[in-house]
Design an enzyme around this catalytic site. Structure first.
Site, PDB file in Angstrom:
ATOM      1  N   CYS A  33     112.295  -4.806 115.898  1.00  0.00           N
ATOM      2  CA  CYS A  33     112.579  -4.242 117.216  1.00  0.00           C
ATOM      3  C   CYS A  33     111.758  -2.976 117.447  1.00  0.00           C
ATOM      4  O   CYS A  33     111.029  -2.532 116.565  1.00  0.00           O
ATOM      5  CB  CYS A  33     114.073  -3.924 117.357  1.00  0.00           C
ATOM      6  SG  CYS A  33     114.621  -2.701 116.166  1.00  0.00           S
ATOM      7  N   CYS A  36     112.196  -0.244 114.930  1.00  0.00           N
ATOM      8  CA  CYS A  36     111.387  -0.374 113.710  1.00  0.00           C
ATOM      9  C   CYS A  36     109.995   0.204 113.960  1.00  0.00           C
ATOM     10  O   CYS A  36     109.435   0.927 113.127  1.00  0.00           O
ATOM     11  CB  CYS A  36     111.255  -1.840 113.305  1.00  0.00           C
ATOM     12  SG  CYS A  36     112.837  -2.681 113.103  1.00  0.00           S
ATOM     13  N   CYS A 100      78.111  -1.493  79.523  1.00  0.00           N
ATOM     14  CA  CYS A 100      78.957  -0.587  78.743  1.00  0.00           C
ATOM     15  C   CYS A 100      80.153  -0.175  79.604  1.00  0.00           C
ATOM     16  O   CYS A 100      80.264  -0.545  80.761  1.00  0.00           O
ATOM     17  CB  CYS A 100      78.182   0.654  78.308  1.00  0.00           C
ATOM     18  SG  CYS A 100      77.589   1.635  79.691  1.00  0.00           S
ATOM     19  N   CYS A 103      79.614   1.364  82.947  1.00  0.00           N
ATOM     20  CA  CYS A 103      79.330   0.438  84.044  1.00  0.00           C
ATOM     21  C   CYS A 103      80.637  -0.017  84.691  1.00  0.00           C
ATOM     22  O   CYS A 103      80.773  -0.059  85.916  1.00  0.00           O
ATOM     23  CB  CYS A 103      78.563  -0.778  83.528  1.00  0.00           C
ATOM     24  SG  CYS A 103      77.018  -0.386  82.708  1.00  0.00           S
ATOM     25  N   ASP A 523     120.129 -11.921  74.096  1.00  0.00           N
ATOM     26  CA  ASP A 523     121.235 -12.515  74.834  1.00  0.00           C
ATOM     27  C   ASP A 523     121.841 -13.570  73.907  1.00  0.00           C
ATOM     28  O   ASP A 523     121.160 -14.090  73.028  1.00  0.00           O
ATOM     29  CB  ASP A 523     120.677 -13.156  76.115  1.00  0.00           C
ATOM     30  CG  ASP A 523     121.658 -14.126  76.732  1.00  0.00           C
ATOM     31  OD1 ASP A 523     122.783 -13.700  77.010  1.00  0.00           O
ATOM     32  OD2 ASP A 523     121.288 -15.307  76.897  1.00  0.00           O
ATOM     33  N   ASP A 726     117.187 -15.938  78.538  1.00  0.00           N
ATOM     34  CA  ASP A 726     116.735 -17.193  79.149  1.00  0.00           C
ATOM     35  C   ASP A 726     117.319 -17.443  80.527  1.00  0.00           C
ATOM     36  O   ASP A 726     116.831 -18.295  81.267  1.00  0.00           O
ATOM     37  CB  ASP A 726     117.110 -18.378  78.257  1.00  0.00           C
ATOM     38  CG  ASP A 726     118.617 -18.623  78.259  1.00  0.00           C
ATOM     39  OD1 ASP A 726     119.381 -17.630  78.255  1.00  0.00           O
ATOM     40  OD2 ASP A 726     119.031 -19.796  78.290  1.00  0.00           O
ATOM     41  N   ASP A 730     119.711 -12.736  83.064  1.00  0.00           N
ATOM     42  CA  ASP A 730     118.978 -11.914  82.087  1.00  0.00           C
ATOM     43  C   ASP A 730     117.771 -11.222  82.720  1.00  0.00           C
ATOM     44  O   ASP A 730     117.156 -10.357  82.080  1.00  0.00           O
ATOM     45  CB  ASP A 730     118.485 -12.782  80.922  1.00  0.00           C
ATOM     46  CG  ASP A 730     119.637 -13.326  80.088  1.00  0.00           C
ATOM     47  OD1 ASP A 730     120.656 -12.612  79.991  1.00  0.00           O
ATOM     48  OD2 ASP A 730     119.520 -14.439  79.560  1.00  0.00           O
TER      49      ASP A 730
END
Length: 847
Positions: A33, A36, A100, A103, A523, A726, A730
């Site tokens: 809007c 914003c 190197c 660079c 876990d 997993d 987690d």
């Protein structure tokens, strides 16, 4: 932060400049809007350096006019602070011509100075630049133009059909160019060297030559040969060296060009204008300059060969991909290129063939060798409904599967992408080399000038040739090539080796941090245990029917995805108990669930969960504690607000868990477990596995805080913690830990949040990842030590430090050979990691 400059931008870029400053367009997301728009405009307007800011809601873009010197990152930060998002994008470029670390630094600086570029990192070993920029603000040609202006060549990987092929072809072309330059330089230098050096070693030949051919004629021939080397194969040193000087950051090319030019120029004067030199100093050094160029080129050629081998791991993975697939279309089997396989295509795989893309088996069965993805050498049985991974090898059976992931979405493509990203990133240890290299070449130039002056003022007669030789030797021997290659080459080989072992390092930083962890926190469910719990006990209170309670509890748990819930539902199903529709279902993560089944209120969960609902679990607490002491997870059930039963679920511990914990202890690492289980159950599991610290009754949302407590357990000295998990819950802990390690068979969210992924889902990958991490960091330190020690020891030697005591002065030719060997040594040392094999004793079958 990035500093905007007022240099004229490319017409293709959105950024533009005029006398009033620089204009930049930012794509802003999240605005809905006019309010914003106002917020973003005010935020940008308050940013230092902004003279004008306007936001268009329809196009979702902010146009900002700023004064030169305004930090572009500050504009993005200002927008982000208001709660909106500036869309960014990332691009990769292949960079050619770098020699190197200086660079790489110069290319980074050139890219970062482009308006709209937020960050740029350049990897010398992979010869790639990774650029983060405001979306649409900069075109790829503009990036390439900036790289070219810095004196290098950019390869537009993003627009190539296959970036890996394009990069490989460019690398091969560079190698062939170097070989051609080496051969030409060697062919011209060999007669020059023979002409100058052999007569000195064989006096009779020298006398014969001096009597037969005028010395001026010999010098003229030497001039022609040396000129051809200096401005033929040696011309790129001038081109890159001058570009580096123009940008105020001299590099290896500058040193070589300066050193050989000094020797060549002095020889030219001695040949054609000897009267300009002091008496007795009109010597020529044509052979020295030409030999230096030839040896430096030879060293770069060997370096190019070794660099190609550092990325072999990824190339081998790419080579695993099948080229064609047998697709079933209209009842016929058609062999098509792998690029033509579409989602949901049915694909037939014959015995011994590679599986072309990822999919799910529909008919048939076989054993599949998945070692290229998981590191697990034992073939895995595949039947109807099982997933297969593209690139793995079918055994003796035959089957048809439906394609579920193709192209860049396949597991193999993602592995290659992750390994490539890790190889392109920099571990913190690289910062040390970067800081040294930033000042190294200017310091060398000063040292060379001082060397020349000291020899000229205090050296033996004739002083001028001595001063020239010593200064040139300093310039040549001090090229910082080895410093620039020390870290990225080891990271490339280390991450590639880890990928071969089924361990994916997603960030180079994790490679270093993992080595430093002193605590590994696990876990429990699905990580230390199989994640397939079963219902083992059910004790009901007087007045309640066991089957009725189980049926009602199973009806509520049927709406949950938790493994414990599935165990209860499966148990009820196996006993033939029906489940009913549940109304008003509500699950509280880590505590329990409630619902109404057949008009009865059902609550199932921890004792704490029932107390919160006014149900006292005390009558069954003793039974619950007994079950917990056996390592089982007890749950309470209440019907219509009355305590009805206690249930126990047991999740078998993974076979390799105890061995992995022992392996970590053997490495001096403490092991912790973070679980939502009650303390008694958690303690029982910990005792069985030998775990040191237990954080029990931790809600899913509290796991990240538990990791923080472990990190601060050392008081003022922070503790490095790795977390292994997993599940979706987690993810915050994986992101909070110093190193997050995800089980590859876990959820995508966990894998995305992790720094390291164990592809096989086997805990044995943890000690293996630690071993690779330690071996790689050890290799990096060896390389850095060599690179620094080489320069620290040989620069004084080249300057003539040994001359007063031993009469030794290093020849510029030997200095060039030493410089080339230093880079080859670093690369060869990094390549040793390809033969690294982790210990196998304590890490189970995978390690």
């Amino acid at each position: 932060m990035v500093t905007l400059r007022s240099a004229p931008p490319s017409p293709s870029a959105d950024a533009s400049s005029d006398a009033e400053g620089l204009s930049l367009s930012l794509p802003v997301e999240g605005m809905t809007c006019a309010s914003c728009v106002g917020s973003v405009e005010r935020a940008l307007g308050r940013t230092p350096g902004v003279t004008e800011a306007s936001v268009n809601l329809a196009t979702e873009r902010a146009t900002v006019r700023v004064r030169p010197g305004t930090e572009a990152g500050a504009l993005v930060d200002a927008v982000e602070a208001t709660g909106y998002h500036v869309r960014t994008e990332e691009r990769d470029l292949g960079i050619r011509g770098m020699t190197c670390a200086a660079c790489a630094t110069r290319v980074e600086r050139a890219l970062r100075q482009i308006p709209g570029v937020l960050d740029a990192t350049v990897n010398l070993a992979t010869e790639r630049a990774h650029v983060v920029l405001i979306a649409g603000a900069v075109s790829t040609p503009t990036l390439a133009e900036a790289v070219a202006e810095a004196g290098y060549e950019a390869l537009r990987l993003d627009e190539a059909d296959d970036p890996a092929d394009a990069e490989r072809a460019a690398r091969e072309a560079e190698r062939l160019r170097l070989r051609r330059r080496v051969l030409i330089a060697a062919a011209l230098t060999a007669p020059l060297f023979l002409l100058e050096m052999v007569p000195m070693l064989v006096p009779p030949l020298h006398h014969w030559l001096a009597a037969t051919v005028p010395i001026q004629a010999l010098r003229a021939v030497a001039f022609v040969l040396a000129t051809a080397v200096q401005f033929g194969p040696g011309r790129p040193f001038y081109r890159h060296g001058l570009a580096a000087v123009r940008h105020g950051s001299p590099d290896m090319n500058t040193l070589v060009a300066l050193g050989t030019s000094a020797a060549y120029g002095y020889s030219v004067v001695a040949t054609f204008l000897p009267s300009l030199l002091p008496a007795g100093t009109a010597h020529v050094y044509f052979e020295a300059g030409a030999a230096v160029i030839t040896l430096v080129l030879l060293g770069k050629y060997f370096e190019a060969l070794a660099k190609g081998r550092t990325s072999e791991a990824v190339r081998r993975l790419l080579d695993l991909q099948a080229k064609t697939a047998r697709v079933l279309r209209d009842g016929h089997e058609v062999e098509v290129p792998i690029e033509a396989v579409a989602l949901d295509d049915r694909v037939r795989v014959r015995p011994g063939e590679r599986i072309p893309v990822d999919g799910v088996v529909e008919t048939g069965a076989s054993f599949v060798d998945e070692s290229m993805v998981t590191g697990e050498p034992v073939p895995v049985e595949k039947g109807e409904g099982d997933e297969v991974v593209g690139g793995t090898v079918n055994g003796t059976g035959s089957f048809v599967f439906r394609a579920s992931r193709v192209g860049a979405d396949t597991v193999l493509a993602q592995i290659v992408r992750l390994v490539g990203e890790a190889q392109a990133s920099r571990p913190p240890i690289q910062a040390l080399a970067d800081r040294v290299v930033a000042v190294f070449v200017p310091v060398v130039l000063v040292v060379a000038a001082l060397t020349f002056g000291l020899w000229l003022g205090f050296g033996p007669e004739p002083a001028l040739p001595f001063a020239l030789a010593a200064a040139v030797a300093v310039l040549i021997i001090a090229c910082p090539c080895a410093m620039g290659l020390a870290t990225p080459t080891s990271v490339m080989v280390g991450t590639g080796k880890a990928a071969e072992l089924g361990v994916l390092f997603r960030k180079g930083e994790a490679l270093q941090t993992l080595r430093e962890v002193s605590v590994v926190a696990f876990d429990k469910t699905g990580t230390l245990t199989m994640g397939r719990p079963t219902l083992t006990d059910l004790t009901v209170m007087t007045g309640f029917d066991r089957d009725a309670v189980l049926g009602l509890v199973a009806s509520v748990e049927a709406a949950s995805e938790h493994p414990i819930a599935r165990a209860i539902v499966e148990s009820a199903g196996s006993e033939g108990l029906p489940t009913h529709t549940v109304d008003g279902f509500e699950a509280v993560p880590g505590r329990g669930a409630v619902g109404v089944v057949a008009g009865r209120s059902v609550a199932v969960g921890s004792g704490r969960f029932l107390r919160e609902r006014g149900v006292d679990p005390a009558p069954l607490l003793a039974e619950a504690e007994r079950l917990a002491a056996e390592g089982k997870t007890p749950l309470f059930a209440a019907l219509d607000g009355r305590l009805a039963a206690v249930l126990a679920v047991s999740d078998p511990v993974k076979e390799e868990a105890a061995a992995v914990v022992g392996s970590l202890h053997a490495r001096g690492i403490r092991v912790a477990m973070i679980t939502g289980d009650n303390r008694t159950t958690a303690a029982a599991v910990a005792r069985r596995l030998g775990i040191d610290d237990v954080l029990a009754e931790v809600l899913p949302g509290e796991k990240a805080e538990a990791v923080r407590r472990l990190q601060h357990a050392g008081g003022s000295r922070p503790v490095r913690v790795a977390f292994v998990g997993d599940g979706i819950n987690d993810a915050p802990a994986l992101a909070t830990a110093d190193v997050g390690i995800a089980i590859g068979t876990g959820t995508d969210v966990a894998v995305e949040a992790a720094d390291v992924v164990l592809m096989a889902g086997h805990l044995g990958g943890i000690p293996r990842a630690l071993a690779v991490s330690r071996a790689t960091l050890r290799n990096v330190k060896q390389n850095l030590f060599w690179a620094f020690a080489y320069n620290a020891a040989l620069i004084p030697v080249a300057a003539g430090a040994l001359y007063p005591a031993f009469g030794l002065l290093l020849s510029p030719v030997l200095a060039a050979a030493a410089m080339g060997l230093s880079s080859v040594f670093v690369l060869t040392n990094a390549l040793r990691l390809r033969r690294f094999e982790p210990e196998t004793a304590a890490a189970g079958p995978l390690a």
